[in-house]
Design a protein around this motif. Structure first.
Motif, PDB file in Angstrom:
ATOM      1  N   ARG A   1      -5.087  -3.143  -8.569  1.00  0.00           N
ATOM      2  CA  ARG A   1      -3.869  -2.276  -8.709  1.00  0.00           C
ATOM      3  C   ARG A   1      -3.126  -2.931  -9.885  1.00  0.00           C
ATOM      4  O   ARG A   1      -3.050  -4.219 -10.241  1.00  0.00           O
TER       5      ARG A   1
ATOM      6  N   GLU B   1       3.380  -0.964 -11.507  1.00  0.00           N
ATOM      7  CA  GLU B   1       3.342   0.616 -11.246  1.00  0.00           C
ATOM      8  C   GLU B   1       3.231   0.818  -9.691  1.00  0.00           C
ATOM      9  O   GLU B   1       3.798   1.777  -8.964  1.00  0.00           O
ATOM     10  N   THR B   2       2.704  -0.045  -8.841  1.00  0.00           N
ATOM     11  CA  THR B   2       2.441  -0.109  -7.414  1.00  0.00           C
ATOM     12  C   THR B   2       3.703  -0.211  -6.798  1.00  0.00           C
ATOM     13  O   THR B   2       4.076   0.386  -5.858  1.00  0.00           O
ATOM     14  N   GLU B   3       4.567  -1.315  -7.501  1.00  0.00           N
ATOM     15  CA  GLU B   3       5.845  -1.497  -6.635  1.00  0.00           C
ATOM     16  C   GLU B   3       6.987  -0.307  -6.927  1.00  0.00           C
ATOM     17  O   GLU B   3       7.837  -0.499  -6.392  1.00  0.00           O
TER      18      GLU B   3
ATOM     19  N   TRP C   1       0.774  -1.226   0.050  1.00  0.00           N
ATOM     20  CA  TRP C   1      -0.083  -0.032  -0.133  1.00  0.00           C
ATOM     21  C   TRP C   1       0.895   1.108   0.072  1.00  0.00           C
ATOM     22  O   TRP C   1       1.379   1.577   0.985  1.00  0.00           O
ATOM     23  N   PRO C   2       0.906   2.045  -1.081  1.00  0.00           N
ATOM     24  CA  PRO C   2       1.694   3.074  -1.066  1.00  0.00           C
ATOM     25  C   PRO C   2       1.276   4.351   0.058  1.00  0.00           C
ATOM     26  O   PRO C   2       0.175   4.337   0.422  1.00  0.00           O
TER      27      PRO C   2
ATOM     28  N   GLU D   1      -1.198   7.044  -0.151  1.00  0.00           N
ATOM     29  CA  GLU D   1      -2.592   6.955  -0.105  1.00  0.00           C
ATOM     30  C   GLU D   1      -3.227   6.538   1.255  1.00  0.00           C
ATOM     31  O   GLU D   1      -2.611   5.837   1.914  1.00  0.00           O
TER      32      GLU D   1
ATOM     33  N   PHE E   1       6.160   2.937   1.386  1.00  0.00           N
ATOM     34  CA  PHE E   1       5.026   1.826   1.628  1.00  0.00           C
ATOM     35  C   PHE E   1       4.646   2.201   2.777  1.00  0.00           C
ATOM     36  O   PHE E   1       5.558   2.209   3.868  1.00  0.00           O
TER      37      PHE E   1
ATOM     38  N   ALA F   1       6.372   2.749  -6.161  1.00  0.00           N
ATOM     39  CA  ALA F   1       5.950   4.096  -5.416  1.00  0.00           C
ATOM     40  C   ALA F   1       7.184   4.255  -4.351  1.00  0.00           C
ATOM     41  O   ALA F   1       7.955   3.401  -4.124  1.00  0.00           O
TER      42      ALA F   1
END
Length: 331
Positions: free
Chosen positions: A149, A153-155, A49-50, A53, A160, A157
């Motif tokens: 997600r 792209e999420t990784e 979870w970034p 956010e 976290f 960030a």
């Protein structure tokens, strides 16, 4: 360690050749207690979870609570094989009915670990499952949420979230998932045999076969539903089980397209009617049947979660547009 489902006690297609055309595949997730990381597929582990956010929050009215269990005390009690102490709600006021409540992260799945995982909106290949820790309405009901997600792209960030928001107490011990690593395995499955899930003549033959098995073998008899059709526990894709509700036709609330089963979250990985599905690695090869199963709760109820009264939570998405509202069914 891998997990290997034993061969079915008999070939169901040899007994019912018509089922060859109905055969499907499901991915058994085989959760077992462990130490998954946030970049792993898991149940109950740290969610990727970034940190820029906001953590998901349930804003709907929920039942007021006056007592519960502290998460850290739940963990201590489980390690000791004991029951955690119940605590009064901290502070002068009980949890207010309209107060926002942080969701509890239950699981996350990457398609790189589970290739059968259906795509989410815009080709998303990572799905995260959440549940509000409190109940809603007079029935009472639960609130769930999916977060899709794109993993790549999420990784990327910048940072976290290390410690998600959480309430100080959980209403029930089984609201807290035990961190579990997964051992995905694809197996053949067949539809639930009731109502119109299969042709009526075929269901009648299955029922007659089960009756004959019971007459001949008593409590050790094989059953289509328990031993031959759908495995218990956490799984991706395949067919829904309908042990509690009976089959239900479910359409997308936005476009009326029949939905598809994305994920099943099970309260248990086995019971008396489905112990034949327990993997070979969790058995004593010198023993037979249910007596051969090793591992206790780590095999039977590894995640420690409950859904309804020990039911399966089926998560359905729209195949026409996975961005349409998710359908949740306890069965």
């Amino acid at each position: 360690m891998t997990r290997t489902t034993p061969a079915r006690p008999i070939s169901v297609e040899a007994v019912f050749p018509e089922l060859a055309a109905e055969r499907g595949r499901t991915t058994r997730l085989h959760p077992r207690p462990g130490r998954p990381g946030m970049r792993d597929s898991h149940v109950g582990g740290p969610v990727l979870w970034p940190d820029d956010e906001p953590w998901p929050v349930c804003h709907e009215p929920h039942r007021r609570e006056t007592e519960g269990y502290a998460p850290h005390e739940i963990r201590i009690a489980r390690a000791a094989g004991a029951w955690p102490p119940s605590r009064p709600w901290p502070g002068a006021e009980v949890l207010d009915e309209g107060e926002p409540v942080p969701f509890v992260g239950l699981a996350q799945l990457f398609r790189r670990d589970v290739p059968a995982l259906a795509s989410g909106p815009d080709g998303a290949d990572l799905v995260q499952l959440f549940r509000c820790p409190f109940t809603h309405g007079p029935r009472p009901e639960r609130r769930y949420r999916l977060r899709w997600r794109r993993a790549d792209e999420t990784e990327r960030a910048a940072g976290f979230l290390a410690t998600p928001s959480q309430v100080p107490l959980l209403r029930w011990e089984h609201e807290l998932p035990e961190p579990c690593v997964l051992h995905p395995e694809e197996v053949d499955t067949y539809p639930w045999a009731e109502d119109d899930t299969l042709p009526a003549p075929l269901i009648a033959r299955i029922d007659a076969w089960e009756d004959a098995q019971t007459s001949e073998h008593g409590p050790d008899a094989l059953s289509y539903q328990g031993d031959l059709s759908i495995p218990p526990g956490w799984r991706v894709g395949g067919f829904p089980s309908w042990a509690s509700t009976g089959p239900m036709g479910i359409d997308c609330a936005s476009c009326a397209t029949p939905v598809r089963l994305l994920l099943t979250a099970g309260s248990s990985e086995m019971d008396a009617d489905s112990h034949s599905w327990v993997p070979m690695e969790d058995r004593d090869p010198s023993l037979r049947g249910q007596a051969s199963i090793r591992g206790g709760l780590s095999v039977a109820q590894p995640t420690r979660l409950r859904f309804g009264r020990d039911r399966d939570l089926h998560v359905f998405t729209c195949p026409a547009d996975p961005g349409h509202p998710t359908r949740w069914v306890l069965a």
